[in-house]
Design a protein around this motif. Structure first.
Motif, PDB file in Angstrom:
ATOM      1  N   LEU A  53       0.815  -1.139   0.295  1.00  0.00           N
ATOM      2  CA  LEU A  53       0.085   0.323   0.632  1.00  0.00           C
ATOM      3  C   LEU A  53       0.905   1.543   0.428  1.00  0.00           C
ATOM      4  O   LEU A  53       1.830   1.313   0.317  1.00  0.00           O
ATOM      5  N   CYS A  54       0.610   2.055  -1.165  1.00  0.00           N
ATOM      6  CA  CYS A  54       1.202   3.087  -1.333  1.00  0.00           C
ATOM      7  C   CYS A  54       1.126   3.763   0.517  1.00  0.00           C
ATOM      8  O   CYS A  54       0.259   4.289   0.841  1.00  0.00           O
ATOM      9  N   GLY A  55       2.582   4.518   0.697  1.00  0.00           N
ATOM     10  CA  GLY A  55       2.433   5.175   2.030  1.00  0.00           C
ATOM     11  C   GLY A  55       2.034   6.336   2.054  1.00  0.00           C
ATOM     12  O   GLY A  55       1.395   6.605   2.938  1.00  0.00           O
ATOM     13  N   VAL A  56       1.381   7.101   1.097  1.00  0.00           N
ATOM     14  CA  VAL A  56       0.732   8.470   0.835  1.00  0.00           C
ATOM     15  C   VAL A  56      -0.313   8.345   1.055  1.00  0.00           C
ATOM     16  O   VAL A  56      -1.445   8.635   1.589  1.00  0.00           O
ATOM     17  N   CYS A  57      -0.910   7.854   0.025  1.00  0.00           N
ATOM     18  CA  CYS A  57      -2.027   7.725  -0.725  1.00  0.00           C
ATOM     19  C   CYS A  57      -3.050   6.358   0.196  1.00  0.00           C
ATOM     20  O   CYS A  57      -4.481   6.637  -0.290  1.00  0.00           O
ATOM     21  N   ARG A  58      -1.911   5.172   0.065  1.00  0.00           N
ATOM     22  CA  ARG A  58      -2.982   4.272   0.237  1.00  0.00           C
ATOM     23  C   ARG A  58      -3.235   3.558  -0.840  1.00  0.00           C
ATOM     24  O   ARG A  58      -4.245   2.105  -1.175  1.00  0.00           O
TER      25      ARG A  58
HETATM   26 ZN    ZN Z   1      -0.072   7.111  -3.919  1.00  0.00          ZN
END
Ligand code: ZN
Length: 200
Positions: free
Chosen positions: A56-61
């Motif tokens: 999961l992207c650490g910024v946007c999930r």
């Molecule tokens: Zn992202």
């Protein structure tokens, strides 16, 4: 007659999937007996890699092979606009319109007291952190137009206004049928809903 164990195991796994009852689970399993072994191996490999090779992207999930994801690391995207969606599939739907240039935030669900899903079960605090520290200028709430989606939108609106009363918070406009899931809406409908968004 007892069903051979490997078959019974697979039937059980299929039955756990949404929309698949015992009959379909049996049919799928027996169907797979006719599929060449190479194709089955490929299927097994994909299943194995599904979660092991994604993060999961650490910024946007969003679900991604890289962290941050492709969208978050794209310099051409407008980082001052964050669209909040329920599922990674909703991102796919909006990306297909190729009209949205901002970035996203994936909640991975919606607030649903009946199912015991509260804010703590979602990636919602991460959103508030982003609002606090990244200071975006607009938050577009694109949760589904059903009861849970509306409740989630109201909660997010209230919380963000507490953090920063000046931030522009918008909700998708008409176009998406009430009660429907965004992922099933066509590109035109999504584009209309996006351009017709109203301020909360
Ligand atoms: Zn992202």
């Amino acid at each position: 007659m007892k069903i051979a164990r490997p078959l019974a195991r697979l039937i059980e796994s299929f039955e756990k999937l949404p929309g698949i009852g015992p009959k379909s689970a049996q049919r799928l399993t027996y169907y797979l007996l006719h599929v060449p072994q190479s194709q089955l191996d490929e299927f097994a490999d994909s299943l194995e890699a599904l979660k092991k090779e994604t993060v999961l992207c650490g910024v946007c999930r969003n679900v991604s092979e890289t962290d941050p994801c492709e969208i978050c690391s794209d310099k051409a995207r407008d980082k001052s606009t964050i669209m909040v969606v329920e599922q990674p599939l909703d991102i796919l739907a909006f990306e297909k319109t190729s009209k949205y240039k901002g970035i996203y935030h994936v909640l991975h669900g919606s607030i649903s007291p009946l199912d015991n899903i509260g804010p703590d079960e979602l990636y919602i605090d991460d959103l508030f952190e982003r609002v606090k520290y990244k200071k975006p200028s607009e938050i577009i709430i694109a949760t589904n137009p059903n009861m849970e989606g509306e409740a989630t939108a109201m909660y997010i609106n209230k919380k963000i206004k507490e953090i920063n009363p000046k931030i522009k918070i918008t909700r998708l406009g008409v176009g998406v049928p009430t009660g429907a899931d965004l992922e099933y809406a066509d590109e035109n409908t999504l584009f209309q809903a996006l351009t017709g968004r109203r301020r909360l």
